[in-house]
Design a protein around this motif. Structure first.
Motif, PDB file in Angstrom:
ATOM      1  N   GLY A  96      -6.449  -3.161  -3.703  1.00 19.28           N
ATOM      2  CA  GLY A  96      -7.923  -2.986  -3.835  1.00 19.28           C
ATOM      3  C   GLY A  96      -7.552  -1.364  -4.364  1.00 19.28           C
ATOM      4  O   GLY A  96      -8.846  -1.144  -5.275  1.00 19.28           O
ATOM      5  N   LEU A  97      -7.064  -0.789  -3.532  1.00 12.79           N
ATOM      6  CA  LEU A  97      -7.493   1.076  -4.542  1.00 12.79           C
ATOM      7  C   LEU A  97      -6.556   1.156  -5.435  1.00 12.79           C
ATOM      8  O   LEU A  97      -6.494   2.327  -5.885  1.00 12.79           O
ATOM      9  N   GLY A  98      -5.881   0.224  -6.006  1.00 13.28           N
ATOM     10  CA  GLY A  98      -5.314   0.317  -6.611  1.00 13.28           C
ATOM     11  C   GLY A  98      -3.184   0.273  -6.920  1.00 13.28           C
ATOM     12  O   GLY A  98      -2.706   1.022  -7.786  1.00 13.28           O
ATOM     13  N   LEU A  99      -2.737  -0.093  -5.427  1.00 14.63           N
ATOM     14  CA  LEU A  99      -1.673   0.317  -4.756  1.00 14.63           C
ATOM     15  C   LEU A  99      -1.287  -0.869  -4.873  1.00 14.63           C
ATOM     16  O   LEU A  99      -1.614  -2.132  -4.569  1.00 14.63           O
ATOM     17  N   PRO A 100       0.172  -1.336  -5.871  1.00 15.94           N
ATOM     18  CA  PRO A 100       0.621  -2.476  -6.379  1.00 15.94           C
ATOM     19  C   PRO A 100       1.374  -3.133  -4.734  1.00 15.94           C
ATOM     20  O   PRO A 100       3.042  -3.472  -4.827  1.00 15.94           O
ATOM     21  N   VAL A 101       0.719  -4.243  -3.745  1.00 14.06           N
ATOM     22  CA  VAL A 101       1.380  -4.248  -2.396  1.00 14.06           C
ATOM     23  C   VAL A 101       1.863  -5.952  -3.308  1.00 14.06           C
ATOM     24  O   VAL A 101       0.991  -6.818  -2.960  1.00 14.06           O
ATOM     25  N   GLN A 102       2.997  -5.531  -2.986  1.00 14.82           N
ATOM     26  CA  GLN A 102       3.672  -6.993  -3.357  1.00 14.82           C
ATOM     27  C   GLN A 102       4.084  -8.225  -1.615  1.00 14.82           C
ATOM     28  O   GLN A 102       4.642  -7.016  -1.033  1.00 14.82           O
TER      29      GLN A 102
END
Length: 318
Positions: A46-52
């Motif tokens: 949600g903070l824009g960090l692309p967690v996969q």
């Protein structure tokens, strides 16, 4: 900072340091359940960090490949720790090909607040050391990274190597570990060219490439550090030396580094076996230890000890 916010940031640090950790592994490290881990990952997304998140039982969490985080933020004590670590590394001879250390120090100083930057510079300007600096033998950082990854993941590498005679060879190598000793970097492992465990100096490696073949780990008793120092002690100098010292083996080991020679119990004494290029230096070392000793071999060492005794007697009589 709330506990949940701190855990979200802790998760981010784990994803940077150890990409691929599974949900159960992250939950254990954070002290929460797996559902909470998924909630923390969603908060980062949600903070824009692309967690996969990988699928399946062994799927792990990681940041999207190629994603670069914002500039590193360090607290005051963390910045000081990094700067002092770089200065100590230079003093200890942890040589990395120039100009990595200087550029790293410059970058850290540039981002420090003005007041802290001046205080750190004051420490650098007034810092003294009790030991002289070791002459570093610079190595390529990419060689360190490749060999470290290979040793951790048990993956064979191919490399080119220059011997002390200047001979260039290509070989397959199973690295068991990295060792820093006296300002030089070494790797030890199974050398397929020789068919036995060998120690290689990193500054003599020309190229190294990580392969796909896996290798069996060494026996649990194999100690990379011990193998390196034992190998250095067995360097083929001109003379083989064996001496019995009137002292306990444990006491002798505390005084004589493993790189000098091997020490083993011999009744109420200790047996020192080593190699030496110059016997006069060996005579001075034995005399300086302060223990009674008996020379087993070579006979030429007796002559050097006698010569040293005559010299000291002459000095005392002046």
């Amino acid at each position: 900072m709330s506990q949940s916010t701190g855990n979200v940031l802790a998760l981010l640090e784990m994803l940077q340091a150890r990409p691929g950790l599974t949900g159960p592994q992250l939950a254990e490290r954070l002290g929460v359940d797996q559902r909470t881990v998924r909630r923390y990952a969603a908060a980062l997304a949600g903070l824009g960090l692309p967690v996969q998140a990988g699928r399946g039982r062994y799927g792990g969490y990681r940041l999207a490949p190629g994603y670069r985080l914002p500039p590193l933020m360090l607290a005051d004590d963390e910045a000081v720790a990094v700067v002092l670590g770089l200065l100590a590394a230079e003093r200890l001879g942890l040589g990395i090909a120039a100009p990595a250390r200087e550029t790293a120090l410059a970058k850290i100083e540039r981002v420090l607040p003005d007041a802290l930057r001046e205080r750190v510079r004051a420490v650098r300007a007034t810092l003294g050391f009790t030991q002289p600096p070791k002459e570093p033998v610079a190595v390529e950082a990419r060689h360190l990274l490749t060999l470290g990854e290979a040793a951790r993941d048990r993956r064979r590498v191919t490399l080119s190597y220059r011997s002390w005679r200047g001979e260039e060879t290509a070989r397959a190598f199973d690295p068991y570990g990295l060792v820093l000793h006296a300002g030089r970097w070494y790797t030890t492992g199974l050398d397929h060219l020789r068919g036995e465990p060998r120690t290689l100096r990193l500054d003599r490696i020309g190229t190294v490439a990580l392969g796909q073949d896996r290798f069996e780990p060494p026996p649990e008793s194999f100690d990379p550090v011990g193998h390196v120092v034992a190998g250095l002690a067995a360097v083929p100098y001109r003379h083989e030396v064996e001496v019995l010292l009137r002292a306990g083996a444990a006491e002798v080991r505390r005084r004589i580094p493993a790189t000098v020679g091997a020490v083993e119990p011999a009744g109420d004494r200790a047996r020192l076996t080593c190699r030496a290029e110059h016997l006069d230096g060996m005579a001075r070392m034995l005399a300086g230890l302060g223990w009674e000793f008996e020379i087993v071999r070579p006979d030429a060492l007796r002559d050097e000890v006698a010569a040293l005794a005559r010299y000291l007697s002459g000095v005392a009589g002046r």
